[in-house]
Design an enzyme around this catalytic site. Sequence first.
Site, PDB file in Angstrom:
ATOM      1  N   THR A  65       0.848  -1.192   0.000  1.00  0.00           N
ATOM      2  CA  THR A  65       0.000   0.000   0.000  1.00  0.00           C
ATOM      3  C   THR A  65       0.883   1.241   0.000  1.00  0.00           C
ATOM      4  OG1 THR A  65      -1.866  -0.987   1.106  1.00  0.00           O
ATOM      5  CG2 THR A  65      -1.488   1.312   1.593  1.00  0.00           C
ATOM      6  N   ARG A  91     -14.374  -6.981  -0.595  1.00  0.00           N
ATOM      7  CA  ARG A  91     -13.678  -6.685   0.658  1.00  0.00           C
ATOM      8  C   ARG A  91     -13.138  -5.248   0.614  1.00  0.00           C
ATOM      9  NH1 ARG A  91      -8.313  -4.912   2.213  1.00  0.00           N
ATOM     10  NH2 ARG A  91      -7.866  -5.748   4.273  1.00  0.00           N
ATOM     11  N   VAL A  92     -13.337  -4.520   1.708  1.00  0.00           N
ATOM     12  CA  VAL A  92     -12.793  -3.165   1.837  1.00  0.00           C
ATOM     13  C   VAL A  92     -11.890  -3.153   3.066  1.00  0.00           C
ATOM     14  CG1 VAL A  92     -13.379  -0.757   2.320  1.00  0.00           C
ATOM     15  CG2 VAL A  92     -14.770  -2.076   0.721  1.00  0.00           C
ATOM     16  N   ASP A 146      -8.795  -0.934   5.562  1.00  0.00           N
ATOM     17  CA  ASP A 146      -8.765   0.243   6.439  1.00  0.00           C
ATOM     18  C   ASP A 146      -8.517   1.546   5.671  1.00  0.00           C
ATOM     19  OD1 ASP A 146      -6.091  -1.078   6.080  1.00  0.00           O
ATOM     20  OD2 ASP A 146      -5.417   0.832   6.928  1.00  0.00           O
TER      21      ASP A 146
HETATM   22  N1  ASP Z   1      -4.056  -1.800   4.666  1.00  0.00           N
HETATM   23  C1  ASP Z   1      -4.337  -2.325   3.354  1.00  0.00           C
HETATM   24  C2  ASP Z   1      -5.634  -3.080   3.380  1.00  0.00           C
HETATM   25  O1  ASP Z   1      -5.872  -3.800   4.332  1.00  0.00           O
HETATM   26  C3  ASP Z   1      -3.268  -3.231   2.806  1.00  0.00           C
HETATM   27  C4  ASP Z   1      -1.845  -2.787   2.985  1.00  0.00           C
HETATM   28  O2  ASP Z   1      -1.563  -1.829   3.671  1.00  0.00           O
HETATM   29  O3  ASP Z   1      -0.976  -3.437   2.405  1.00  0.00           O
HETATM   30  O4  ASP Z   1      -6.367  -3.016   2.421  1.00  0.00           O
END
Ligand code: ASP
Length: 266
Positions: free
Chosen positions: A133, A161-162, A164
């Site tokens: 991310t 799916r969503v 954070d």
């Molecule tokens: N936090 C992000 C999510 O859960 C994934 C990530 O940070 O790699 O969608």
Amino acid sequence: MIAVECTISFLEQSGLFNAGRGANRQLDGVQRMDASIMEGARLKAGAVASIEGIVHPITAARLVMEDTNHVLLAGPPATRFAQHYQLEPLPRMRSPRRSSGRSRRAAGAAAQMMRLYRAMLKSKRTQKGQHGTVGAVALDQSGTVAAGASTGGIDSMLPGRVGDSPLIGCGVYADNQSGAVSMTGIGEGIIRLAIAKTICDRLAMGKSPAVAAQQVLRMLVSRIRGSAGALVLSPDGRFAVRHVTPHMAAGWWNGTGRPTVRGQFP
Ligand code: ASP
């Protein structure tokens, strides 16, 4: 705010991270992306969830913040919102799962969901826990902090799916009275402890960015065995990068000289 959007845009454009051009696919083969942005002077925020087919979800999030009375748009209407603003489309890629004869002949929605669940359970056993991310925090000369994040989610996600990243207070928070936070990691844990706002609350109590991040990440591990990393910036310019994952790539620049980039932080 502009620095946060530009930095995240650059990373979305690169295709090197799990965001924008490089976004993960959900188990039905579709890229659905999440992003959010927030500024700390007036606590304005914008976000998009499960958006498809655009290179810059972070810009869509900024437009939600600036051009609507809302904070979060989700799914196909969020995609249509981005198309209305003519945001750059992702090149159409043939999705192996979507275009295969097998999926066309799928017996129905229930059977399809069962296959997805099985795939999720199988890959859960082999999951390496890689994160990619992208996020940024910034402080401008007037003392306003801002934070943003953009993601293609995690491995082995069910369709819809969503995480954070589009949830204000979970993946991102910014308040001139406390600071700015942008999170990466497994969203399910970050959501359950509203990590970004929790870190900001500790900043407001007088903790330094390093201590606030460390305390809350420790709590994430001890309470729910979560896994995450945080970018934390206070309104007086102190900042910290902390993670409870083996690695976290991050860089910073104080406005002069060369930026610093590292893959691990204490
Ligand atoms: N936090 C992000 C999510 O859960 C994934 C990530 O940070 O790699 O969608």
